[in-house]
Scaffold this motif. Structure first.
Motif, mmCIF file in Angstrom:
data_model
loop_
_atom_site.group_PDB
_atom_site.id
_atom_site.type_symbol
_atom_site.label_atom_id
_atom_site.label_comp_id
_atom_site.label_asym_id
_atom_site.label_seq_id
_atom_site.Cartn_x
_atom_site.Cartn_y
_atom_site.Cartn_z
ATOM 1 N N UNK A 113 38.272 55.977 78.450
ATOM 2 C CA UNK A 113 38.485 55.317 77.166
ATOM 3 C C UNK A 113 38.787 53.831 77.305
ATOM 4 N N UNK A 114 38.845 53.312 78.532
ATOM 5 C CA UNK A 114 39.098 51.884 78.746
ATOM 6 C C UNK A 114 37.791 51.098 78.657
ATOM 7 N N UNK A 115 37.727 50.061 77.828
ATOM 8 C CA UNK A 115 36.490 49.283 77.752
ATOM 9 C C UNK A 115 36.282 48.352 78.942
ATOM 10 N N UNK A 116 37.345 47.890 79.570
ATOM 11 C CA UNK A 116 37.221 46.874 80.624
ATOM 12 C C UNK A 116 36.316 47.294 81.792
ATOM 13 N N UNK A 117 36.460 48.516 82.319
ATOM 14 C CA UNK A 117 35.558 48.859 83.427
ATOM 15 C C UNK A 117 34.097 48.935 83.000
ATOM 16 N N UNK A 118 33.854 49.290 81.745
ATOM 17 C CA UNK A 118 32.472 49.308 81.259
ATOM 18 C C UNK A 118 31.912 47.880 81.199
ATOM 19 N N UNK A 119 32.769 46.919 80.860
ATOM 20 C CA UNK A 119 32.342 45.516 80.855
ATOM 21 C C UNK A 119 32.016 45.069 82.276
ATOM 22 N N UNK A 120 32.850 45.447 83.229
ATOM 23 C CA UNK A 120 32.585 45.109 84.637
ATOM 24 C C UNK A 120 31.266 45.721 85.075
ATOM 25 N N UNK A 121 31.052 46.984 84.755
ATOM 26 C CA UNK A 121 29.788 47.634 85.132
ATOM 27 C C UNK A 121 28.599 46.930 84.483
ATOM 28 N N UNK A 122 28.771 46.480 83.259
ATOM 29 C CA UNK A 122 27.702 45.732 82.604
ATOM 30 C C UNK A 122 27.397 44.426 83.312
ATOM 31 N N UNK A 123 28.443 43.720 83.705
ATOM 32 C CA UNK A 123 28.237 42.450 84.401
ATOM 33 C C UNK A 123 27.623 42.636 85.778
ATOM 34 N N UNK A 124 28.053 43.653 86.490
ATOM 35 C CA UNK A 124 27.451 43.925 87.801
ATOM 36 C C UNK A 124 25.988 44.309 87.621
ATOM 37 N N UNK A 125 25.711 45.129 86.601
ATOM 38 C CA UNK A 125 24.320 45.524 86.341
ATOM 39 C C UNK A 125 23.447 44.314 86.031
ATOM 40 N N UNK A 126 24.009 43.362 85.301
ATOM 41 C CA UNK A 126 23.213 42.189 84.919
ATOM 42 C C UNK A 126 23.056 41.205 86.070
ATOM 43 N N UNK A 127 24.166 40.741 86.604
ATOM 44 C CA UNK A 127 24.123 39.618 87.539
ATOM 45 C C UNK A 127 23.857 40.019 88.982
ATOM 46 N N UNK A 128 24.031 41.281 89.324
ATOM 47 C CA UNK A 128 23.771 41.719 90.701
ATOM 48 C C UNK A 128 22.509 42.575 90.784
ATOM 49 N N UNK A 129 22.381 43.536 89.867
ATOM 50 C CA UNK A 129 21.228 44.440 89.891
ATOM 51 C C UNK A 129 20.040 43.904 89.103
ATOM 52 N N UNK A 130 20.292 42.955 88.193
ATOM 53 C CA UNK A 130 19.276 42.443 87.277
ATOM 54 C C UNK A 130 18.674 43.575 86.458
ATOM 55 N N UNK A 131 19.526 44.502 86.033
ATOM 56 C CA UNK A 131 19.118 45.654 85.237
ATOM 57 C C UNK A 131 19.666 45.468 83.814
ATOM 58 N N UNK A 132 18.870 44.835 82.995
ATOM 59 C CA UNK A 132 19.314 44.471 81.648
ATOM 60 C C UNK A 132 19.529 45.714 80.784
ATOM 61 N N UNK A 133 18.698 46.720 80.947
ATOM 62 C CA UNK A 133 18.857 47.943 80.150
ATOM 63 C C UNK A 133 20.194 48.616 80.473
#
Length: 101
Positions: free
Chosen positions: A26-46
């Motif tokens: 239920x914590x939003x913060x780790x989902x934000x981290x996962x989103x940022x890692x997905x974008x800036x490291x994996x380049x997985x926008x979806x």
């Protein structure tokens, strides 16, 4: 952003965020981290959009999630939607670095 090379920092951030989600989804913060890692490291926008949507479902007016989603939408060429999200972030946190950058 320069304390560790991305090849060290991104996997460590992902692992920590995944542990946090496993403990309390239920914590939003780790989902934000996962989103940022997905974008800036994996380049997985979806994947980024999925993680940020989850964060915003948990906390709809989270300024960091709104800002990050704005950047992601802009990268996809969805500029009108991006501006809406970034403006929402500034409304919530008028002095926030992410929202105003």
């Amino acid at each position: 952003y320069t304390a560790l090379p991305p090849t060290e920092g991104a996997p460590a951030a992902r692992a920590a965020a995944e542990r946090a989600v496993a403990r309390d989804p239920s914590l939003p913060e780790p989902h934000i981290v996962l989103g940022n890692v997905s974008l800036w490291y994996d380049w997985d926008v979806a994947a980024t959009e999925r993680h940020l949507a989850r964060a915003l479902a948990l906390r709809p007016r989270d300024p960091l999630a709104l800002s990050c989603l704005g950047y992601t939408l802009a990268l996809r060429g969805r500029h009108d939607e991006a501006l809406v999200r970034v403006r929402q972030a500034v409304e919530v946190d008028p002095l926030g670095l992410w929202a105003n950058s």
